[in-house]
Design a protein around this motif. Structure first.
Motif, PDB file in Angstrom:
ATOM      1  N   VAL A  84       0.861  -1.177   0.000  1.00 42.80           N
ATOM      2  CA  VAL A  84       0.000   0.000   0.000  1.00 42.80           C
ATOM      3  C   VAL A  84       0.899   1.229   0.000  1.00 42.80           C
ATOM      4  CG1 VAL A  84      -1.921  -1.156   1.173  1.00 42.80           C
ATOM      5  CG2 VAL A  84      -0.197   0.061   2.516  1.00 42.80           C
ATOM      6  N   VAL A  85       0.312   2.373  -0.294  1.00 46.72           N
ATOM      7  CA  VAL A  85       1.066   3.629  -0.330  1.00 46.72           C
ATOM      8  C   VAL A  85       1.545   3.962   1.070  1.00 46.72           C
ATOM      9  CG1 VAL A  85       0.917   6.093  -0.832  1.00 46.72           C
ATOM     10  CG2 VAL A  85      -0.205   4.438  -2.342  1.00 46.72           C
ATOM     11  N   GLY A  86       2.820   4.321   1.169  1.00 48.60           N
ATOM     12  CA  GLY A  86       3.441   4.607   2.456  1.00 48.60           C
ATOM     13  C   GLY A  86       3.472   6.078   2.805  1.00 48.60           C
ATOM     14  N   PRO A  87       3.987   6.390   3.984  1.00 44.89           N
ATOM     15  CA  PRO A  87       3.918   7.746   4.528  1.00 44.89           C
ATOM     16  C   PRO A  87       4.792   8.786   3.829  1.00 44.89           C
ATOM     17  CG  PRO A  87       5.123   6.308   6.013  1.00 44.89           C
ATOM     18  CD  PRO A  87       4.548   5.439   4.942  1.00 44.89           C
ATOM     19  N   VAL A  88       5.823   8.382   3.125  1.00 42.09           N
ATOM     20  CA  VAL A  88       6.671   9.394   2.480  1.00 42.09           C
ATOM     21  C   VAL A  88       6.317   9.598   1.009  1.00 42.09           C
ATOM     22  CG1 VAL A  88       8.581   8.892   4.051  1.00 42.09           C
ATOM     23  CG2 VAL A  88       8.574   7.881   1.780  1.00 42.09           C
ATOM     24  N   ALA A  89       5.376   8.829   0.502  1.00 41.20           N
ATOM     25  CA  ALA A  89       5.053   8.863  -0.924  1.00 41.20           C
ATOM     26  C   ALA A  89       4.210  10.075  -1.306  1.00 41.20           C
ATOM     27  CB  ALA A  89       4.316   7.591  -1.324  1.00 41.20           C
ATOM     28  N   PHE A  90       4.503  10.569  -2.483  1.00 41.37           N
ATOM     29  CA  PHE A  90       3.646  11.516  -3.192  1.00 41.37           C
ATOM     30  C   PHE A  90       3.273  10.805  -4.485  1.00 41.37           C
ATOM     31  CE2 PHE A  90       6.039  14.349  -0.422  1.00 41.37           C
ATOM     32  CZ  PHE A  90       5.029  15.159   0.069  1.00 41.37           C
ATOM     33  N   PRO A  91       2.214   9.965  -4.429  1.00 41.40           N
ATOM     34  CA  PRO A  91       1.901   9.112  -5.573  1.00 41.40           C
ATOM     35  C   PRO A  91       1.722   9.909  -6.862  1.00 41.40           C
ATOM     36  CG  PRO A  91       0.589   8.501  -3.667  1.00 41.40           C
ATOM     37  CD  PRO A  91       1.275   9.788  -3.328  1.00 41.40           C
ATOM     38  N   ALA A  92       2.388   9.433  -7.898  1.00 40.08           N
ATOM     39  CA  ALA A  92       2.308  10.048  -9.223  1.00 40.08           C
ATOM     40  C   ALA A  92       2.058   8.937 -10.230  1.00 40.08           C
ATOM     41  CB  ALA A  92       3.610  10.777  -9.542  1.00 40.08           C
ATOM     42  N   LEU A  93       1.094   9.146 -11.109  1.00 35.68           N
ATOM     43  CA  LEU A  93       0.805   8.131 -12.124  1.00 35.68           C
ATOM     44  C   LEU A  93       1.804   8.235 -13.264  1.00 35.68           C
ATOM     45  CD1 LEU A  93      -3.062   7.942 -12.631  1.00 35.68           C
ATOM     46  CD2 LEU A  93      -1.542   6.259 -11.634  1.00 35.68           C
ATOM     47  N   PRO A  94       2.498   7.141 -13.555  1.00 36.76           N
ATOM     48  CA  PRO A  94       3.389   7.150 -14.709  1.00 36.76           C
ATOM     49  C   PRO A  94       2.568   7.168 -16.002  1.00 36.76           C
ATOM     50  CG  PRO A  94       3.476   5.021 -13.571  1.00 36.76           C
ATOM     51  CD  PRO A  94       2.552   5.905 -12.799  1.00 36.76           C
ATOM     52  N   ASP A  95       3.180   7.613 -17.079  1.00 36.16           N
ATOM     53  CA  ASP A  95       2.495   7.637 -18.368  1.00 36.16           C
ATOM     54  C   ASP A  95       1.935   6.262 -18.700  1.00 36.16           C
ATOM     55  OD1 ASP A  95       3.096  10.301 -18.762  1.00 36.16           O
ATOM     56  OD2 ASP A  95       4.939   9.880 -19.882  1.00 36.16           O
ATOM     57  N   GLY A  96       0.675   6.234 -19.083  1.00 39.72           N
ATOM     58  CA  GLY A  96       0.025   4.992 -19.471  1.00 39.72           C
ATOM     59  C   GLY A  96      -0.595   4.218 -18.339  1.00 39.72           C
ATOM     60  N   ALA A  97      -0.403   4.635 -17.113  1.00 44.62           N
ATOM     61  CA  ALA A  97      -0.893   3.864 -15.967  1.00 44.62           C
ATOM     62  C   ALA A  97      -2.410   3.901 -15.825  1.00 44.62           C
ATOM     63  CB  ALA A  97      -0.250   4.364 -14.678  1.00 44.62           C
TER      64      ALA A  97
END
Length: 156
Positions: free
Chosen positions: A72-85
């Motif tokens: 799962v997404v963790g505490p330091v992440a700034f989730p970004a969708l890669p191209d095509g995701a």
């Protein structure tokens, strides 16, 4: 294909949670869409690095219908969708899962305690400094009191 930790978190966030194998498959699908080679070793290393840096959290104790560890997404992440995701949910057959937020929080706290003990035991100043930063991210991410552990790290 080697995605940065925030993009790996973006892929996981798209689904809510993924197993390691599912995340590796998603990276393979993205590589195929981009026309590049999907190097399994590089993908595995990138996932390990994202877990090590707390961009992703491995959760074993969950209510999902699988015995596998979920990421799962963790505490330091700034989730970004890669191209095509954005197309991945249409390509991959990933079941909906119900993961207890308490289980995620406990996984982070437990992992952090273990990492802190090892960093102090090994007198690893670089890891201690990184964990101090992570402790603030954990507090901002969820209401988790990190002062006690942070004090022990500060002593190093």
């Amino acid at each position: 294909m080697d995605l940065p930790p925030d993009e790996l978190a973006g892929v996981v966030d798209l689904f809510g949670s993924l197993t390691r194998a599912e995340l590796a498959d998603a990276c393979g699908e993205l590589a195929f869409k981009r026309g590049v080679d999907a190097a399994p070793d590089a993908t595995t290393a990138a996932i390990d690095d994202a877990i090590d840096s707390y961009h992703l959290v491995a959760v074993d104790d969950h209510a999902a219908a699988t015995d596998e560890t979920l990421l799962v997404v963790g505490p330091v992440a700034f989730p970004a969708l890669p191209d095509g995701a954005a197309d991945l949910p249409h390509i991959m057959d990933v079941p909906a899962r119900d993961i207890s937020r308490d289980a995620v929080i406990e996984a982070v706290k437990s992992r952090f305690r273990e990492d802190a003990v090892m960093a102090v035991k090994n007198d690893d100043e670089d890891r201690v400094a990184a964990l101090l930063d992570v402790s603030y991210d954990i507090e901002a991410w969820e209401s988790v009191e990190m002062d006690g552990l942070r004090d022990r790290l500060d002593d190093v």
